[in-house]
Design an enzyme around this catalytic site. Structure first.
Site, PDB file in Angstrom:
ATOM      1  N   HIS A 233      33.482  -5.142  35.832  1.00  0.00           N
ATOM      2  CA  HIS A 233      33.614  -6.603  35.768  1.00  0.00           C
ATOM      3  C   HIS A 233      34.574  -7.045  36.856  1.00  0.00           C
ATOM      4  O   HIS A 233      35.693  -6.509  36.958  1.00  0.00           O
ATOM      5  CB  HIS A 233      34.117  -7.057  34.398  1.00  0.00           C
ATOM      6  CG  HIS A 233      33.183  -6.666  33.309  1.00  0.00           C
ATOM      7  ND1 HIS A 233      31.968  -7.283  33.139  1.00  0.00           N
ATOM      8  CD2 HIS A 233      33.250  -5.686  32.391  1.00  0.00           C
ATOM      9  CE1 HIS A 233      31.336  -6.698  32.136  1.00  0.00           C
ATOM     10  NE2 HIS A 233      32.080  -5.717  31.667  1.00  0.00           N
TER      11      HIS A 233
ATOM     12  N   ARG B 150      29.798 -19.092  43.156  1.00  0.00           N
ATOM     13  CA  ARG B 150      29.969 -19.304  41.719  1.00  0.00           C
ATOM     14  C   ARG B 150      31.454 -19.168  41.349  1.00  0.00           C
ATOM     15  O   ARG B 150      32.027 -18.099  41.514  1.00  0.00           O
ATOM     16  CB  ARG B 150      29.161 -18.231  40.981  1.00  0.00           C
ATOM     17  CG  ARG B 150      29.381 -18.161  39.514  1.00  0.00           C
ATOM     18  CD  ARG B 150      28.868 -16.844  38.947  1.00  0.00           C
ATOM     19  NE  ARG B 150      28.978 -16.851  37.509  1.00  0.00           N
ATOM     20  CZ  ARG B 150      28.945 -15.768  36.750  1.00  0.00           C
ATOM     21  NH1 ARG B 150      28.782 -14.587  37.305  1.00  0.00           N
ATOM     22  NH2 ARG B 150      29.063 -15.857  35.452  1.00  0.00           N
TER      23      ARG B 150
ATOM     24  N   ALA C  53      26.976 -11.681  31.678  1.00  0.00           N
ATOM     25  CA  ALA C  53      27.145 -12.163  30.299  1.00  0.00           C
ATOM     26  C   ALA C  53      26.393 -11.326  29.275  1.00  0.00           C
ATOM     27  O   ALA C  53      26.729 -11.360  28.085  1.00  0.00           O
ATOM     28  CB  ALA C  53      26.703 -13.623  30.215  1.00  0.00           C
TER      29      ALA C  53
ATOM     30  N   GLU D 112      30.880   0.792  33.937  1.00  0.00           N
ATOM     31  CA  GLU D 112      30.830  -0.661  33.672  1.00  0.00           C
ATOM     32  C   GLU D 112      31.861  -1.362  34.548  1.00  0.00           C
ATOM     33  O   GLU D 112      33.041  -0.976  34.544  1.00  0.00           O
ATOM     34  CB  GLU D 112      31.127  -0.905  32.188  1.00  0.00           C
ATOM     35  CG  GLU D 112      31.138  -2.370  31.796  1.00  0.00           C
ATOM     36  CD  GLU D 112      31.510  -2.582  30.316  1.00  0.00           C
ATOM     37  OE1 GLU D 112      31.633  -1.592  29.564  1.00  0.00           O
ATOM     38  OE2 GLU D 112      31.685  -3.758  29.946  1.00  0.00           O
TER      39      GLU D 112
ATOM     40  N   PRO E 160      22.870 -11.142  35.150  1.00  0.00           N
ATOM     41  CA  PRO E 160      22.623 -12.558  35.394  1.00  0.00           C
ATOM     42  C   PRO E 160      23.772 -13.270  36.110  1.00  0.00           C
ATOM     43  O   PRO E 160      24.941 -12.994  35.860  1.00  0.00           O
ATOM     44  CB  PRO E 160      22.430 -13.134  33.990  1.00  0.00           C
ATOM     45  CG  PRO E 160      23.034 -12.150  33.060  1.00  0.00           C
ATOM     46  CD  PRO E 160      22.852 -10.815  33.718  1.00  0.00           C
ATOM     47  N   ASN E 161      23.369 -14.158  36.984  1.00  0.00           N
ATOM     48  CA  ASN E 161      24.251 -15.077  37.720  1.00  0.00           C
ATOM     49  C   ASN E 161      25.046 -14.405  38.837  1.00  0.00           C
ATOM     50  O   ASN E 161      25.713 -15.092  39.604  1.00  0.00           O
ATOM     51  CB  ASN E 161      25.205 -15.816  36.759  1.00  0.00           C
ATOM     52  CG  ASN E 161      24.443 -16.624  35.737  1.00  0.00           C
ATOM     53  OD1 ASN E 161      23.574 -17.421  36.097  1.00  0.00           O
ATOM     54  ND2 ASN E 161      24.713 -16.418  34.460  1.00  0.00           N
TER      55      ASN E 161
ATOM     56  N   TYR F 291      35.713 -15.429  40.678  1.00  0.00           N
ATOM     57  CA  TYR F 291      34.939 -14.290  41.185  1.00  0.00           C
ATOM     58  C   TYR F 291      35.123 -14.032  42.677  1.00  0.00           C
ATOM     59  O   TYR F 291      34.584 -13.056  43.198  1.00  0.00           O
ATOM     60  CB  TYR F 291      33.452 -14.504  40.863  1.00  0.00           C
ATOM     61  CG  TYR F 291      33.172 -14.577  39.375  1.00  0.00           C
ATOM     62  CD1 TYR F 291      33.361 -13.462  38.568  1.00  0.00           C
ATOM     63  CD2 TYR F 291      32.744 -15.757  38.776  1.00  0.00           C
ATOM     64  CE1 TYR F 291      33.123 -13.523  37.195  1.00  0.00           C
ATOM     65  CE2 TYR F 291      32.498 -15.836  37.410  1.00  0.00           C
ATOM     66  CZ  TYR F 291      32.691 -14.711  36.630  1.00  0.00           C
ATOM     67  OH  TYR F 291      32.461 -14.771  35.278  1.00  0.00           O
TER      68      TYR F 291
ATOM     69  N   ASN G 287      27.289  -3.977  36.464  1.00  0.00           N
ATOM     70  CA  ASN G 287      27.930  -5.208  36.000  1.00  0.00           C
ATOM     71  C   ASN G 287      26.871  -6.006  35.244  1.00  0.00           C
ATOM     72  O   ASN G 287      26.023  -6.651  35.862  1.00  0.00           O
ATOM     73  CB  ASN G 287      28.476  -6.020  37.177  1.00  0.00           C
ATOM     74  CG  ASN G 287      29.239  -7.252  36.693  1.00  0.00           C
ATOM     75  OD1 ASN G 287      29.153  -7.639  35.519  1.00  0.00           O
ATOM     76  ND2 ASN G 287      29.976  -7.880  37.589  1.00  0.00           N
TER      77      ASN G 287
ATOM     78  N   ARG H  90      40.473 -13.689  29.673  1.00  0.00           N
ATOM     79  CA  ARG H  90      39.618 -14.876  29.602  1.00  0.00           C
ATOM     80  C   ARG H  90      39.257 -15.200  28.152  1.00  0.00           C
ATOM     81  O   ARG H  90      39.938 -14.760  27.236  1.00  0.00           O
ATOM     82  CB  ARG H  90      38.390 -14.646  30.501  1.00  0.00           C
ATOM     83  CG  ARG H  90      38.783 -14.394  31.963  1.00  0.00           C
ATOM     84  CD  ARG H  90      37.584 -14.189  32.849  1.00  0.00           C
ATOM     85  NE  ARG H  90      36.746 -15.379  32.883  1.00  0.00           N
ATOM     86  CZ  ARG H  90      35.491 -15.381  33.353  1.00  0.00           C
ATOM     87  NH1 ARG H  90      34.970 -14.252  33.833  1.00  0.00           N
ATOM     88  NH2 ARG H  90      34.792 -16.495  33.342  1.00  0.00           N
TER      89      ARG H  90
END
Ligand code: DQA
Length: 150
Positions: free
Chosen positions: A105, A23, A82, A103, A15-16, A28, A79, A112
């Site tokens: 990110h 964004r 969330a 995985e 998502p996103n 990012y 990725n 964070r």
């Protein structure tokens, strides 16, 4: 294997990530998801692999894509956005298909908020790449191909 027998990998985004480039660019970066796709295709192509590239904002679509990947690709660069921090269902899907998953990110999630420090995906991932920006996808593709060659 695809019809032409060229080995394939799936690059999957949650998502996103369709908003990449606009964004929160301070977190990012400015590259778009199309840029990421081109980087992945180039990295995979160098090693003779093709890329299936998919982004979805819907958990079930991501689960279906992981199921469909079984027998079709050498592994998945993923990725989960969330859903990383919430989704037992995605972790179960990965366990269920027994494909290597890298995985990725873009941001260093460990620098964070505390809720980003836990991943349901990491225990079922073959490798984890965080905080390398969009180059993390390239590293992920290379690592997957490395594992596939073993
Ligand atoms: C992300 C990190 C997640 O915490 C966040 O929800 C994302 C992107 C990353 O690529 O840094 O959507 O997976």
């Amino acid at each position: 294997m695809s019809e032409n027998n060229t080995p394939r990998i799936l690059v999957l985004n949650g998502p996103n990530l369709n908003l990449l480039g606009t964004r929160e660019p301070e977190i990012y970066g400015h590259e778009t998801l199309n840029d990421v796709e081109e980087l992945c295709r180039a990295a995979a192509g160098t090693a003779g692999y093709e890329v299936e590239f998919l982004q979805s904002n819907h958990e079930g679509v991501l689960i279906d894509a992981i199921h469909a990947a079984r027998g079709a690709v050498a592994g998945i660069v993923f990725n989960p956005g969330a859903f990383t921090h919430t989704s037992v269902a995605l972790a179960d899907a990965i366990s269920g298909v027994q494909l290597p998953v890298i995985e990725v990110h873009i941001s260093n999630v460990h620098r964070r908020e505390a809720f980003r420090h836990h991943s349901y995906i990491s225990p079922v991932a073959a490798s984890i790449i965080v905080g390398a920006g969009v180059n993390g996808y390239v590293l992920g593709v290379q690592q997957l191909i490395h594992l596939a060659g073993k």
